[in-house]
Each structure stands twice: as C-alpha cells, then as structure tokens.
Write an enzyme that holds these catalytic residues in place. Structure first.
Site, PDB file in Angstrom:
ATOM      1  N   LYS A   1     -26.669  32.168 -31.234  1.00  0.00           N
ATOM      2  CA  LYS A   1     -25.883  31.027 -30.755  1.00  0.00           C
ATOM      3  C   LYS A   1     -25.827  31.015 -29.230  1.00  0.00           C
ATOM      4  O   LYS A   1     -25.734  32.071 -28.590  1.00  0.00           O
ATOM      5  CB  LYS A   1     -24.474  31.108 -31.344  1.00  0.00           C
ATOM      6  CG  LYS A   1     -23.574  29.928 -31.037  1.00  0.00           C
ATOM      7  CD  LYS A   1     -22.229  30.111 -31.730  1.00  0.00           C
ATOM      8  CE  LYS A   1     -21.264  28.971 -31.448  1.00  0.00           C
ATOM      9  NZ  LYS A   1     -19.969  29.152 -32.147  1.00  0.00           N
TER      10      LYS A   1
ATOM     11  N   SER B   1     -18.503  25.469 -34.792  1.00  0.00           N
ATOM     12  CA  SER B   1     -19.336  25.264 -33.622  1.00  0.00           C
ATOM     13  C   SER B   1     -20.691  25.961 -33.690  1.00  0.00           C
ATOM     14  O   SER B   1     -21.539  25.756 -32.819  1.00  0.00           O
ATOM     15  CB  SER B   1     -18.585  25.760 -32.375  1.00  0.00           C
ATOM     16  OG  SER B   1     -18.301  27.146 -32.469  1.00  0.00           O
TER      17      SER B   1
ATOM     18  N   SER C   1     -15.783  28.514 -37.145  1.00  0.00           N
ATOM     19  CA  SER C   1     -17.061  28.075 -36.572  1.00  0.00           C
ATOM     20  C   SER C   1     -18.304  28.701 -37.183  1.00  0.00           C
ATOM     21  O   SER C   1     -19.408  28.233 -36.923  1.00  0.00           O
ATOM     22  CB  SER C   1     -17.066  28.321 -35.059  1.00  0.00           C
ATOM     23  OG  SER C   1     -16.195  27.432 -34.417  1.00  0.00           O
TER      24      SER C   1
END
Length: 468
Positions: A82, A157, A181
């Site tokens: 990420k 996210s 997330s």
C-alpha cells in the site's frame, strides 16, 4: 502453464512450485507484470509499478535457487505494498499531492521482512489521501475500481491492494487498517483481509491515528493470509507498541477443528442498519459453523455505537498531522478532508479525554462478552459495494447513510485492538461480494484464522473470479 494460470495460483502454491524448481521466479514475475499491464488500466489498483526492480529481484531469486542458497517462505512470490507504507527508493505518496515526489530512504519493517522472506515487490497500490476514508480515490491518481463491477468502488483505504489481489495482479498485498481499511475492501472485492491484534505487526512510521492503526495481510485464501502473517509478525524497536512473539506459527495453526467452540452471531451489534440481502448472506454463513461442531447463538455484546469516540481519535490525529504541513496545504488536499480537519479543530482536550473514557468503557463490555464466547460473527459491512465517486452509499436499507456508519462492524475493533478478519460468504443478486466478519479475543489471531480456514473449506470461494 499459461500466464493467466500462473496469476491464478495461490502464494502457497507458487512458493512450493518455485522451491521445487517447477516454476521460476522470473516466469511468475513476468506473468504477473503482464497481467498488471493488461488489467491495471481498467482498475487503477497500482499507482506505481516497479517492473524493472521486480524483474531484477526475480532474477536474483532464480540465481539463489540455482546456487542452493537458503530460501525464505515467500521466495519468488509477488506481493504489493500500500502506498502509505515506506519503500526505500520507491515513491510513497500517501495518495497526496503533498507527497507526490517523496522517495523514502528506508523501508518500513514489513517491507524489510517481505524482502528477507524472498518476496518480489511489484509496486505500490492506490489509497485515498492519507488513508482518511473508506473508498479509494485521490487527486493524484484518481479512483480505483472494483473488479466485480467497474462502476463500483473496491472500498478503502486499502482499495488498490484489494483490487489487485482480486484481479490476479499478485496473490498477496499489504494494507493498513485504522477503522476497517483492510476489511472493507476485502469484503467489497471478495478476498480475505485480516486486521491482526494491535501491535502484532509493527508499524513505522506511526499512523496519525497510531493507537487505532494496524498493518495487515490481504490474499485470496486464508492459508495465504496466514503465510504472510508469519512473515510480518514480530516486534520491531521502531514501533514501541509492537508485541513480543506470540509463540505460534499461523500457517500451522490452521489445522485442527472447532468442535465445542461457542460463537456469537450478531446481525447488527444492537445499533447498525444493514441491507437485508447482506445480512441474510452473512447470517446463513454464520450458522454453517454448526456443521463444524460449534455452538452458534444469537447475541449482542451490549455496547452503543462507538463511532463518535472513534472519530475523535481518528480525525484528530489526521487533522493534527495536516496542521503541521507547510503553508498552502489546504489548496492541494481533498476538499472534503479539509472540511473534516476544520471540524476536528473544534475538538478540545476534554473531548479527546472523553473519547478515551468511552474507549475504556467499550473494552470493559467487550472483554466480558468474550468471557462467554470464543468468537463473534457479524456481517463485515452493512452494504455491498456502492458506486465509484461516492464516499458512502446514499441509503442503507432505506435510511440515509452518514460518515463511516456503513461500516459499523469494523471500527469498534480498532478501538479494542482485537483480531478481526473478513472472508467472502456469498454474492448478491447483482454479483457483488459480501463478507463475513470473524472477531476473536485479543491475541487469538490463530483461532480467528483457523475459524476462517474451516469456513473456507466448507464454503470455498477462491475459484470464483471477477468477470474482467
């Protein structure tokens, strides 16, 4: 074996085939990079692809095989990271124009561990700005789309991470979870996402919402998730909250039955509004644990919705971080995030303390509940994936949606730090995935994974792929 077949293999299968020389790290990496080149323009899951570095690492992995060197558990296996997580020499934008050109000088602990385990890092996956919301879009790279329906969001996210895994652009991904997330996009895209016990996987540098944020593995199967957790878990001095080893190998802990365990099923935790189709799929899945020898009872933990207290801790942290940016940050940051920061500015120290009191009271109720039950089962989310371009669904079961309350089952357990996993439990009539949420006692990550693996064996999902 075709390139698409390679991309559909699990990390566990790839690692075994590479170790026995049935596959080479180079051919696996080339196949996944080719799929990224074809599919990523549709999804925008990756914001940075490090193809040259990945191929160089794959060639080094192949040479290590030829020379008989010791091999790590992920030797030659592709993985994504990420874009909020530091990667030395590779830009880490945090989804923000403020960091568009930021190239860290060091790796985060989890990236160091991936490299030490022999993994091939493919690149960075898209995230909303600073991971501030439950969908994935930003002004720097644009929106990420859901592989099951390109007009829907993959959530966030860690939405880029989830979309990449779901679409076969790498079997493993690393995400972060401050309010859901990892689990939100896992549920929306039909993969597995684990929020480990707080501190089990070290986080550095700390998130603005440090005490809520977890680093966790994402994969298509539970076994791959456990394999990745074995690599990531363990203390690191850079993270003062990281835990000493729990003394368990998570991949090995998947074996064993669940007979005699007491499981609580809650459709709404006593406060949530949930779409009926989503609730029905999760409830049907929860009651299948009876087939595994578990006692499943409908029960409510008995705590009120902790959203307001969670919001104080989460948004105050992000607001304070942004206030420390150079002048002019307000002109380049997501306008809705600016409004959220402005709202957080009105909070007082007393508000923050009261949120801490509410958090302690929540834990008191939850720990007593888990004295009676081994695991808690809920829907992962209140809805299936909603349209791209929105931060939340318009309605939930006919009622207006607000804030992150469409994810009412995730953020409570960021407040308590317990392990929680989302696994696929069905698809809606529109063909969208739905997740089952499994929550365990603190440090019972092995049991959460074992329960998820037992459910996967009973109701497998890994052979179902999005119609890209």
């Amino acid at each position: 074996m075709s390139a698409d077949e390679l991309c559909r293999m699990s990390a566990t299968e790839l690692a075994a085939a590479i170790r026995t020389r049935r596959l080479s790290p180079v051919e696996v990496t080339e196949a996944v990079l080719a799929r990224i080149e074809r599919v990523n323009p549709l999804l925008n899951a990756y914001c940075t692809v490090t193809a040259d570095a990945a191929l160089q690492a794959a060639r080094a992995a192949e040479q290590a095989l030829a020379q008989g060197k010791p091999l790590g558990p992920l030797h030659g296996v592709p993985v994504s990271v990420k874009d909020t997580i530091l990667t030395a020499g590779v830009r880490t934008t945090r989804g923000s124009k403020l960091y568009a050109d930021y190239v860290p000088a060091e790796d985060a602990p989890v990236v160091e561990r991936l490299k030490a385990a022999g993994a091939i890092i493919l690149g960075k996956t898209n995230t909303p700005e600073f991971g501030w919301k439950g969908v994935t879009d930003n002004a720097l790279f644009g929106p990420t789309r859901n592989p099951w329906n390109l007009e829907r969001t993959p959530g966030g996210s860690s939405g880029g991470a989830a979309a990449a895994v779901a679409a076969g652009m790498g079997p493993l991904a690393i995400g972060t979870d401050g309010g859901g997330s990892v689990r939100i996009p896992a549920a929306f895209t039909g993969i597995v996402g684990l929020k480990p016990s707080f501190g089990l996987v070290p986080a550095y540098p700390p998130s603005p919402a440090e005490s809520l944020s977890h680093v966790g593995p994402m994969a298509r199967t539970v076994r791959d998730t456990a394999l990745l957790l074995d690599v990531l878990a363990g203390p690191d001095e850079r993270d003062r909250t990281s835990l000493p080893p729990l003394g368990v190998r998570f991949a090995e802990a998947l074996e064993g039955d669940l007979r005699g365990l007491r499981l609580a099923w809650s459709r709404d935790l006593g406060y949530a509004v949930v779409e009926p189709e989503v609730a029905a799929l999760a409830e049907r899945a929860a009651h299948r644990f009876v087939e595994l020898g578990c006692v499943v009872e409908e029960a409510q933990p008995g705590f009120p919705d902790p959203y307001d207290a969670w919001s104080v801790v989460f948004y105050a942290g992000i607001g304070a971080m942004l206030e420390g940016q150079p002048p002019g940050w307000r002109e380049v940051v997501d306008p809705e995030l600016v409004r959220t920061v402005d709202s957080a500015r009105s909070l007082t120290a007393f508000d923050y303390a009261r949120a801490g009191f509410a958090r302690a009271a929540l834990w008191d109720v939850v720990r007593r509940f888990f004295e009676r039950y081994d695991l808690l089962l809920t829907p992962a989310l209140a809805v299936a994936a909603f349209p791209v371009g929105r931060n939340m669904p318009e309605h939930i079961a006919g009622q207006p949606a607000t804030g992150l309350r469409w994810s009412p089952f995730t953020y409570p357990f960021n407040m308590t730090g317990q392990p929680a996993i989302s696994v696929p439990c069905g698809w809606t009539a529109d063909g969208l995935p739905v997740g089952l949420h499994i929550v365990g006692r603190r440090f019972a990550d092995a049991l959460v994974l074992r329960a998820a693996a037992a459910f996967e064996a009973l109701q497998p999902w890994a052979d179902r792929w999005p119609p890209l």
